[in-house]
Design an enzyme around this catalytic site. Structure first.
Site, mmCIF file in Angstrom:
data_model
loop_
_atom_site.group_PDB
_atom_site.id
_atom_site.type_symbol
_atom_site.label_atom_id
_atom_site.label_comp_id
_atom_site.label_asym_id
_atom_site.label_seq_id
_atom_site.Cartn_x
_atom_site.Cartn_y
_atom_site.Cartn_z
ATOM 1 N N ASN A 53 0.920 -1.082 0.052
ATOM 2 C CA ASN A 53 0.009 0.001 -0.007
ATOM 3 C C ASN A 53 0.730 1.435 -0.044
ATOM 4 O O ASN A 53 2.080 1.195 0.656
ATOM 5 C CB ASN A 53 -0.896 -0.077 1.131
ATOM 6 C CG ASN A 53 -1.921 0.963 1.190
ATOM 7 O OD1 ASN A 53 -2.451 1.544 -0.035
ATOM 8 N ND2 ASN A 53 -2.553 1.365 2.413
ATOM 9 N N LYS A 100 19.778 -0.192 -16.525
ATOM 10 C CA LYS A 100 20.880 0.703 -16.062
ATOM 11 C C LYS A 100 20.891 0.663 -14.509
ATOM 12 O O LYS A 100 19.739 0.735 -13.731
ATOM 13 C CB LYS A 100 20.988 2.157 -16.742
ATOM 14 C CG LYS A 100 21.078 2.210 -18.344
ATOM 15 C CD LYS A 100 21.410 3.762 -18.810
ATOM 16 C CE LYS A 100 22.560 4.221 -18.127
ATOM 17 N NZ LYS A 100 22.791 5.660 -18.607
ATOM 18 N N TYR A 155 -4.814 6.896 10.766
ATOM 19 C CA TYR A 155 -5.000 7.913 9.602
ATOM 20 C C TYR A 155 -5.719 9.216 9.913
ATOM 21 O O TYR A 155 -6.848 9.073 10.761
ATOM 22 C CB TYR A 155 -5.313 7.210 8.351
ATOM 23 C CG TYR A 155 -4.212 6.108 7.682
ATOM 24 C CD1 TYR A 155 -3.369 6.568 6.719
ATOM 25 C CD2 TYR A 155 -4.033 5.017 8.241
ATOM 26 C CE1 TYR A 155 -2.589 5.945 6.118
ATOM 27 C CE2 TYR A 155 -3.060 4.232 7.720
ATOM 28 C CZ TYR A 155 -2.387 4.786 6.589
ATOM 29 O OH TYR A 155 -1.361 3.910 6.052
ATOM 30 N N LYS A 183 -0.496 8.527 12.434
ATOM 31 C CA LYS A 183 0.181 9.202 11.340
ATOM 32 C C LYS A 183 0.021 10.809 12.245
ATOM 33 O O LYS A 183 -0.906 11.171 12.645
ATOM 34 C CB LYS A 183 -1.028 9.464 10.248
ATOM 35 C CG LYS A 183 -1.005 8.054 9.355
ATOM 36 C CD LYS A 183 0.404 7.787 8.831
ATOM 37 C CE LYS A 183 0.194 6.583 8.271
ATOM 38 N NZ LYS A 183 1.572 5.996 7.620
ATOM 39 N N ASP A 213 4.078 8.459 12.721
ATOM 40 C CA ASP A 213 4.894 8.773 11.180
ATOM 41 C C ASP A 213 4.410 9.844 10.606
ATOM 42 O O ASP A 213 3.154 9.907 10.365
ATOM 43 C CB ASP A 213 4.245 7.380 10.607
ATOM 44 C CG ASP A 213 4.821 7.195 9.225
ATOM 45 O OD1 ASP A 213 5.612 8.119 8.674
ATOM 46 O OD2 ASP A 213 4.398 6.103 8.528
ATOM 47 N N ALA A 214 5.569 10.751 9.968
ATOM 48 C CA ALA A 214 5.189 11.944 9.322
ATOM 49 C C ALA A 214 4.982 11.656 7.763
ATOM 50 O O ALA A 214 5.056 12.727 7.068
ATOM 51 C CB ALA A 214 6.258 13.002 9.723
ATOM 52 N N ASN A 215 5.492 10.560 7.221
ATOM 53 C CA ASN A 215 5.464 10.095 5.909
ATOM 54 C C ASN A 215 6.501 11.161 4.837
ATOM 55 O O ASN A 215 5.836 11.544 3.821
ATOM 56 C CB ASN A 215 4.025 10.114 5.435
ATOM 57 C CG ASN A 215 3.333 8.853 5.805
ATOM 58 O OD1 ASN A 215 2.605 8.983 6.685
ATOM 59 N ND2 ASN A 215 3.709 7.732 5.239
ATOM 60 N N GLU A 239 9.117 8.630 12.822
ATOM 61 C CA GLU A 239 9.403 7.857 11.528
ATOM 62 C C GLU A 239 9.177 8.893 10.354
ATOM 63 O O GLU A 239 8.375 9.761 10.417
ATOM 64 C CB GLU A 239 8.130 6.784 11.338
ATOM 65 C CG GLU A 239 8.212 5.897 10.078
ATOM 66 C CD GLU A 239 7.518 4.947 9.756
ATOM 67 O OE1 GLU A 239 7.099 4.366 8.977
ATOM 68 O OE2 GLU A 239 6.967 4.384 11.073
ATOM 69 N N HIS A 322 8.556 -2.848 6.083
ATOM 70 C CA HIS A 322 7.480 -2.176 5.980
ATOM 71 C C HIS A 322 6.397 -3.181 5.227
ATOM 72 O O HIS A 322 6.927 -3.938 4.497
ATOM 73 C CB HIS A 322 7.658 -0.932 5.161
ATOM 74 C CG HIS A 322 6.334 -0.117 4.837
ATOM 75 N ND1 HIS A 322 5.706 -0.258 3.525
ATOM 76 C CD2 HIS A 322 5.595 0.735 5.246
ATOM 77 C CE1 HIS A 322 4.995 0.375 3.178
ATOM 78 N NE2 HIS A 322 4.710 0.978 4.360
#
Length: 334
Positions: A53, A100, A155, A183, A213-215, A239, A322
């Site tokens: 996800n 590459k 969330y 979050k 978690d601040a993403n 995070e 993750h």
């Protein structure tokens, strides 16, 4: 054992949830099915894979490059010479032909999705759970029967207030989880602190059971401001405060905030991960690395990551993959 066909579909996964950076209202993911020539109980043996996800489906890369390379390869290019079984490591090499170094983009997601399906297939053909198959394949004496897990949620959602947030966390505890993650960064600092305190109230005030978690949302001043405001809570970890490739930001944050740090889910190669432990001020006795194998070329690249960071004092138990799916669970166990 041969690959008869590989099927791919881009599947919608719409949701009204959001984190600090994206909402999931138009999210998609890739679903891959690898069909073998083995028949068990009168049915073909299949392997299934999907990307974690937060990354969109990869129809162009999978359908135009990855699948054609596997289907057109000679059987010996895809199989183990001794057993004649499909070898996901060799398949990964075939998928990377004419590619590459660097410039990873979304390519690791496409290959990692197929890699998951291949490991699912070969473990089924082996008649063993994947973690046992991996332990034997990579010469691990004994897989770990107990794996650390936490509930990731918290969330932002339309109409979701503090009471709904508390109910969500209570639901995780009722399921048997001890630790949770939520979050931050999608609201003001004051509002986020109120949300954090509401969750801590459910956890009995024990900050060591809560990660945030601040993403990757924050610039350095904001990351430091949040770190200062949260420092007294003794959180489990802080995070992905800033851009995952801004190692200087992470180093400055680590030097000025005593909270454990966590990052890595948006690093897709061994080189990126090695640079993280070289330059981002991460502490191997305090912090956590969270690379997602399904988003980073699959298990072979993840093993290269573990090998590379071990030279800098990192042990596998500081790596929490993750992705809330069975693939990373089995990898961690193995």
């Amino acid at each position: 054992m041969k690959i008869k066909a590989i099927h791919h579909a881009a599947v919608p996964l719409p949701s009204k949830i959001r984190n600090a950076v994206i909402d999931f209202s138009q999210m998609t993911f890739s679903l891959v099915v690898v069909e073998s020539d083995i028949v068990q109980d009168g049915k073909p043996l299949y392997g299934f894979g999907f990307n974690s996800n937060g990354r969109y489906a990869q129809p162009g890369l999978i359908d135009e490059r990855c699948i054609p390379r596997l289907i057109s390869a000679e059987p010996h290019e895809l199989t183990d010479a001794e057993t004649g079984t499909i070898d996901p490591v060799r398949c990964g090499d075939v998928m990377m032909k004419n590619e590459k170094p660097g410039g990873h983009g979304e390519r690791p997601v496409a290959i990692g999705t197929i890699d998951m399906a291949l490991w699912d297939l070969v473990s089924k053909a082996d008649g063993q759970p994947l973690y046992q198959h991996l332990a034997r394949r990579f010469h691990v004496d004994e897989p770990n029967p107990e794996i650390y897990c936490y509930a990731a949620g918290g969330y932002y959602y339309p109409g979701k207030g503090l009471e709904q947030l508390r109910e969500e966390i209570e639901g995780y505890l009722a399921l048997g989880y001890r630790d949770v993650k939520m979050k931050i960064g999608g609201a003001s600092l004051a509002e986020d602190i109120t949300r954090i305190e509401a969750v801590l109230d459910v956890l009995g005030g024990d900050g060591s059971r809560l990660a945030v978690d601040a993403n990757g949302r924050f610039d350095l001043p904001t990351a430091l401001e949040y770190g200062k405001a949260m420092q007294s809570y003794g959180l489990m970890w802080y995070e992905e405060a800033g851009d995952p490739l801004d190692y200087q930001l992470q180093a400055a944050l680590s030097a000025n905030c005593s909270l454990p740090m966590a990052t890595g889910e948006n690093l897709f190669s061994m080189t990126d991960t090695r640079n993280l432990v070289r330059y981002a001020g991460m502490n191997p006795s305090r912090d956590y690395i969270q690379v997602d194998p399904a988003l980073s070329y699959g298990l072979p690249e993840y093993l290269r990551m573990l090998d590379a960071i071990s030279a800098y004092g990192w042990q596998p138990d500081r790596c929490i993959p993750h992705g809330g799916h069975q693939f990373t669970l089995h990898i961690a166990a193995a």
